[in-house]
Design an enzyme around this catalytic site. Structure first.
Site, PDB file in Angstrom:
ATOM      1  N   SER A  81       0.809  -1.224   0.000  1.00 29.39           N
ATOM      2  CA  SER A  81       0.000   0.000   0.000  1.00 29.39           C
ATOM      3  C   SER A  81       0.840   1.270   0.000  1.00 29.39           C
ATOM      4  O   SER A  81       0.314   2.369   0.005  1.00 29.39           O
ATOM      5  CB  SER A  81      -0.932   0.003   1.204  1.00 29.39           C
ATOM      6  OG  SER A  81      -0.181   0.008   2.393  1.00 29.39           O
ATOM      7  N   THR A 230      -1.689   3.210   4.299  1.00 31.04           N
ATOM      8  CA  THR A 230      -0.852   4.404   4.398  1.00 31.04           C
ATOM      9  C   THR A 230       0.216   4.217   5.455  1.00 31.04           C
ATOM     10  O   THR A 230      -0.059   3.646   6.503  1.00 31.04           O
ATOM     11  CB  THR A 230      -1.704   5.626   4.833  1.00 31.04           C
ATOM     12  OG1 THR A 230      -2.645   5.921   3.819  1.00 31.04           O
ATOM     13  CG2 THR A 230      -0.865   6.848   5.081  1.00 31.04           C
ATOM     14  N   THR A 248       1.741   6.940   0.337  1.00 30.43           N
ATOM     15  CA  THR A 248       0.774   5.892   0.027  1.00 30.43           C
ATOM     16  C   THR A 248       0.580   5.768  -1.473  1.00 30.43           C
ATOM     17  O   THR A 248       0.814   6.728  -2.208  1.00 30.43           O
ATOM     18  CB  THR A 248      -0.591   6.212   0.701  1.00 30.43           C
ATOM     19  OG1 THR A 248      -1.547   5.223   0.341  1.00 30.43           O
ATOM     20  CG2 THR A 248      -1.121   7.567   0.277  1.00 30.43           C
ATOM     21  N   ARG A 258      -7.700  10.551  -8.857  1.00 27.89           N
ATOM     22  CA  ARG A 258      -8.057  10.657  -7.446  1.00 27.89           C
ATOM     23  C   ARG A 258      -6.820  11.004  -6.602  1.00 27.89           C
ATOM     24  O   ARG A 258      -5.772  10.377  -6.737  1.00 27.89           O
ATOM     25  CB  ARG A 258      -8.653   9.336  -6.975  1.00 27.89           C
ATOM     26  CG  ARG A 258      -9.100   9.312  -5.508  1.00 27.89           C
ATOM     27  CD  ARG A 258      -8.099   8.660  -4.593  1.00 27.89           C
ATOM     28  NE  ARG A 258      -8.674   8.351  -3.272  1.00 27.89           N
ATOM     29  CZ  ARG A 258      -7.972   7.907  -2.231  1.00 27.89           C
ATOM     30  NH1 ARG A 258      -6.680   7.690  -2.345  1.00 27.89           N
ATOM     31  NH2 ARG A 258      -8.573   7.655  -1.079  1.00 27.89           N
ATOM     32  N   VAL A 259      -6.973  12.002  -5.773  1.00 31.48           N
ATOM     33  CA  VAL A 259      -5.972  12.298  -4.748  1.00 31.48           C
ATOM     34  C   VAL A 259      -6.643  12.101  -3.407  1.00 31.48           C
ATOM     35  O   VAL A 259      -7.748  12.591  -3.183  1.00 31.48           O
ATOM     36  CB  VAL A 259      -5.446  13.750  -4.877  1.00 31.48           C
ATOM     37  CG1 VAL A 259      -4.494  14.084  -3.738  1.00 31.48           C
ATOM     38  CG2 VAL A 259      -4.759  13.954  -6.222  1.00 31.48           C
ATOM     39  N   GLY A 260      -5.993  11.360  -2.533  1.00 31.09           N
ATOM     40  CA  GLY A 260      -6.599  11.051  -1.235  1.00 31.09           C
ATOM     41  C   GLY A 260      -6.052  11.911  -0.113  1.00 31.09           C
ATOM     42  O   GLY A 260      -5.372  12.918  -0.341  1.00 31.09           O
ATOM     43  N   ASP A 261      -6.343  11.471   1.099  1.00 31.46           N
ATOM     44  CA  ASP A 261      -5.911  12.227   2.275  1.00 31.46           C
ATOM     45  C   ASP A 261      -4.395  12.264   2.431  1.00 31.46           C
ATOM     46  O   ASP A 261      -3.855  13.144   3.086  1.00 31.46           O
ATOM     47  CB  ASP A 261      -6.565  11.653   3.543  1.00 31.46           C
ATOM     48  CG  ASP A 261      -6.213  10.192   3.791  1.00 31.46           C
ATOM     49  OD1 ASP A 261      -5.841   9.484   2.839  1.00 31.46           O
ATOM     50  OD2 ASP A 261      -6.330   9.749   4.956  1.00 31.46           O
ATOM     51  N   THR A 281      -4.892   6.971   9.020  1.00 34.41           N
ATOM     52  CA  THR A 281      -4.939   5.929   8.004  1.00 34.41           C
ATOM     53  C   THR A 281      -6.378   5.446   7.887  1.00 34.41           C
ATOM     54  O   THR A 281      -7.135   5.530   8.848  1.00 34.41           O
ATOM     55  CB  THR A 281      -4.005   4.761   8.385  1.00 34.41           C
ATOM     56  OG1 THR A 281      -4.113   3.723   7.406  1.00 34.41           O
ATOM     57  CG2 THR A 281      -4.337   4.186   9.741  1.00 34.41           C
ATOM     58  N   GLY A 282      -6.741   4.973   6.710  1.00 36.79           N
ATOM     59  CA  GLY A 282      -8.091   4.447   6.564  1.00 36.79           C
ATOM     60  C   GLY A 282      -8.756   4.934   5.297  1.00 36.79           C
ATOM     61  O   GLY A 282      -8.095   5.165   4.290  1.00 36.79           O
ATOM     62  N   ASP A 283     -10.084   5.078   5.381  1.00 30.11           N
ATOM     63  CA  ASP A 283     -10.875   5.470   4.228  1.00 30.11           C
ATOM     64  C   ASP A 283     -10.669   6.958   3.960  1.00 30.11           C
ATOM     65  O   ASP A 283     -11.418   7.810   4.407  1.00 30.11           O
ATOM     66  CB  ASP A 283     -12.352   5.156   4.524  1.00 30.11           C
ATOM     67  CG  ASP A 283     -13.243   5.414   3.322  1.00 30.11           C
ATOM     68  OD1 ASP A 283     -12.761   6.024   2.339  1.00 30.11           O
ATOM     69  OD2 ASP A 283     -14.415   5.027   3.371  1.00 30.11           O
ATOM     70  N   GLY A 284      -9.611   7.239   3.206  1.00 25.34           N
ATOM     71  CA  GLY A 284      -9.156   8.602   3.029  1.00 25.34           C
ATOM     72  C   GLY A 284     -10.166   9.520   2.386  1.00 25.34           C
ATOM     73  O   GLY A 284     -10.224  10.715   2.699  1.00 25.34           O
TER      74      GLY A 284
END
Ligand SMILES: *[C@@H]1O[C@H](CO)[C@@H](O)[C@H](O)[C@H]1NC(C)=O
Length: 368
Positions: A81, A230, A248, A258-261, A281-284
């Site tokens: 990841s 992450t 990550t 897509r850009v995440g947290d 960490t998690g569902d960003g």
């Protein structure tokens, strides 16, 4: 009598404030933290050791230790990841998000959807150190990073990531991150069409007839056990400087772009020398709407303990998204640390100046 009451009040205040002071310091002594310290999400022990070697044994800076730690995970492809060769997007490409924050200067550098460059945290550091910007994205971020000397363009795909992508394709592109769309009728994948344009929708936003395929709900997404998403790390160095960072490859089967947290300061990590730091960490996609790390650090600034601040940051998300999966750790400037999580069991790893090696802490969710 009035004077007596005032005196009593003063006495009471004095007693109470003494207790308050005692409870804070006893907590510090109980945990026997000795700075410098490194904290990271998950059991990324090698990453923590690399950062600890730099900041504890070699007396290096917190910012440099973040880069060492996150780079180690990028090279090791921690849990698949972090770094190249993981989480292929809908087109089969691996792209990277990373961010680094210097809690002394509040300077931040980040890259989002970085293509064709393996060193995401290095690229984030270059943005922080050599530009007035905070976040660069996509191919332009790659061009920038390569222009300043990072190796590239590189192939971020591996046999494993291409295999994962083709089995997802062959399985009808499930699960995915689309909502209220109709897939292509032959492939069951994209191109998608907005379903309300085809069939109308009712007041609840529920898709009407004409939808050929039911897409999986958000709780069936790709984040869960065995797919930790992450590395987020915080470091306090021997000068009391605090830094935080994240690296990550994001969410598997994400929609390209897509850009995440991971790229967002305050979402996946945050640091401020005056207070402490946080990693998430998690569902960003959900978590980044709440800036949980900004929240946790600000809560500590207002007087919460790291444990209270971590729990509060998670609770704020859970109240609105009861099925989200995620976790945060919080650490104050004295090195007191704690974690909180929802929907999964969380682990974070610590090494401080008193510890011979990295130690993994396990945090259970309040409500499963
Ligand atoms: C990237 O590497 C993978 C795995 O070795 C390989 O299958 C793929 O063809 C490569 N892609 C390019 C564009 O070279």
């Amino acid at each position: 009598m009035v004077a007596m009451a005032t005196l009593l009040k003063l006495l009471l205040l004095l007693v109470l404030s003494t207790f308050a002071a005692l409870s804070v310091s006893s907590q510090q002594f109980q945990t026997q933290v000795e700075l410098p310290i490194v904290v990271s999400t998950w059991a990324f022990v090698d990453a923590v050791r690399a950062a600890a070697q730099h900041v504890i044994k070699d007396g290096g800076s917190a910012v440099d230790a973040i880069v060492r730690g996150c780079s180690t995970c990028e090279l090791l492809q921690c849990d698949g990841s972090v770094g190249y060769g993981g989480s292929p997007d809908e087109g089969g490409e691996t792209t990277l998000d990373a961010m680094i924050m210097d809690g002394t200067t509040m300077n931040v550098g980040a890259v989002g959807a970085l293509r064709s460059v393996k060193g995401a945290i290095d690229a984030a550091r270059l943005v922080m150190d050599h530009t007035e910007h905070t976040l660069l994205v996509g191919s332009q971020a790659s061009t920038f990073a390569v222009s300043l000397g990072l190796p590239g363009p590189a192939n971020l795909s591996t046999d494993d990531s291409l295999q994962a992508w083709s089995s997802w394709k062959n399985g009808g592109c499930q699960p995915n991150f689309w909502r209220e769309v109709v897939p292509d009728s032959t492939s069951a994948c994209g191109p998608y069409q907005v379903s309300s344009l085809l069939s109308g929708r009712n007041d609840d936003g529920v898709v009407g007839d004409g939808v050929s395929k039911k897409l999986k709900s958000s709780s069936d997404k790709n984040i869960g056990y065995g797919n930790h998403d992450t590395i987020s790390m915080a470091v306090i160095d021997n000068k009391g400087r605090i830094a935080a960072g994240t690296s990550t490859n994001g969410a598997s089967h994400k929609i390209p772009g897509r850009v995440g947290d991971g790229a967002i300061a305050g979402a996946s990590a945050y640091a401020d020398d005056d207070v402490g730091a946080c990693g998430a960490t998690g569902d960003g996609d959900v978590m980044m709407r709440f800036l949980p790390c900004y929240q946790a650090v600000e809560s500590m600034r207002q007087g919460m303990t790291p444990a209270e601040a971590a729990k509060d940051a998670i609770d704020r998300i859970r109240r609105k998204f009861p099925t989200f999966i995620g976790a945060v750790f919080a650490i104050d400037k004295y090195g007191i640390h704690a974690g909180a999580c929802h929907g999964w069991v969380f682990q974070y790893t610590v090494q401080d100046a008193n510890m011979a090696d990295a130690v993994v802490f396990t945090v259970k969710p309040d409500i499963f």
